[in-house]
Enzyme design. Structure first.
Site, PDB file in Angstrom:
ATOM      1  N   GLU A  29       0.780  -1.210   0.059  1.00 37.77           N
ATOM      2  CA  GLU A  29       0.035  -0.171   0.103  1.00 37.77           C
ATOM      3  C   GLU A  29       0.919   1.160  -0.062  1.00 37.77           C
ATOM      4  O   GLU A  29       0.242   2.227  -0.616  1.00 37.77           O
ATOM      5  CB  GLU A  29      -0.907  -0.125   1.175  1.00 37.77           C
ATOM      6  CG  GLU A  29      -1.996  -1.110   1.252  1.00 37.77           C
ATOM      7  CD  GLU A  29      -2.883  -1.277   0.187  1.00 37.77           C
ATOM      8  OE1 GLU A  29      -3.020  -0.178  -0.414  1.00 37.77           O
ATOM      9  OE2 GLU A  29      -3.336  -2.408  -0.521  1.00 37.77           O
ATOM     10  N   HIS A  32       1.998   2.271  -3.446  1.00 41.42           N
ATOM     11  CA  HIS A  32       0.841   2.782  -4.303  1.00 41.42           C
ATOM     12  C   HIS A  32       0.745   4.411  -3.908  1.00 41.42           C
ATOM     13  O   HIS A  32       0.757   5.031  -4.854  1.00 41.42           O
ATOM     14  CB  HIS A  32      -0.559   2.252  -3.877  1.00 41.42           C
ATOM     15  CG  HIS A  32      -0.967   0.949  -4.418  1.00 41.42           C
ATOM     16  ND1 HIS A  32      -0.878   0.540  -5.759  1.00 41.42           N
ATOM     17  CD2 HIS A  32      -1.440  -0.136  -3.910  1.00 41.42           C
ATOM     18  CE1 HIS A  32      -1.268  -0.628  -5.908  1.00 41.42           C
ATOM     19  NE2 HIS A  32      -1.824  -1.322  -5.024  1.00 41.42           N
TER      20      HIS A  32
END
Length: 204
Positions: A29, A32
């Site tokens: 994450e 990203h």
């Protein structure tokens, strides 16, 4: 099988897998968020997601599912596609799986070069396996996964249809049902990628 079963049968394996999952999901994450931030989208930073703090990325329901069902998810990183453009969205979507593949390759190198004992081997092989699973799983081109957003960036008309599907009620359950039905071919791909990663670094 959920991780909770290991808590009583093999506590060491439970701790290794739990820590590896948390760290791997966090890096996924963060990748990203970091790429979106670097490409000019302030949305992830506004939500505090450009960090390696696991608490910012873990989803309570997704974490519970990991413990009791053996699969789960982290909180998706919010982005604004208008700030990124088509190719920016593609790179942001690909960043998570790429980060997991890089971790898998580094882990395979460590397996080859570090002196081995049972604990070191178990830790490294677990980290490698989890990151291969995360990379392959997220690259499946179906809604709610990174692969669908990559496909949507490559084929914008299809991307609009995929986005509409994601907005449907119960889309999550439909996707989970598909993954359950396709678990055998997915497992085959995961095993092939893991063997490839080990082969790349010459680990036998």
């Amino acid at each position: 099988m959920g991780l909770l079963n290991l808590l009583t049968t093999n506590p060491t394996a439970f701790v290794i897998i739990a820590v590896a999952l948390v760290l791997s999901l966090t890096v996924h994450e963060f990748a990203h968020a970091y790429v979106a931030d670097r490409l000019g989208d302030p949305t992830p930073r506004r939500f505090g997601r450009v960090t390696l703090n696991p608490g910012k990325h873990l989803d309570p329901l997704g974490t519970l599912l990991l413990l009791v069902a053996g699969f789960g998810f982290a909180k998706p990183v919010p982005i604004n596609p208008a700030n990124l453009g088509r190719w920016g969205v593609l790179w942001v979507s690909a960043a998570g799986p790429i980060s997991n593949l890089l971790i898998a390759v580094v882990t395979a190198i460590l397996l080859r070069v570090l002196p081995q004992n049972d604990l070191t081997f178990q830790v490294l092989l677990t980290v490698l396996g989890i990151n291969v699973v995360l990379a392959v799983f997220n690259l499946i081109p179906i809604p709610l996964l990174d692969g669908s957003r990559i496909l949507g960036a490559l084929v914008p008309s299809l991307g609009r249809s995929l986005a509409q599907f994601e907005a449907m009620p119960f889309s999550f359950l439909l996707v989970m049902g598909f993954i359950f039905l396709a678990r055998e071919p997915i497992s085959g791909i995961i095993n092939t990628v893991q063997r490839w990663v080990l082969g790349v670094v010459g680990y036998a």
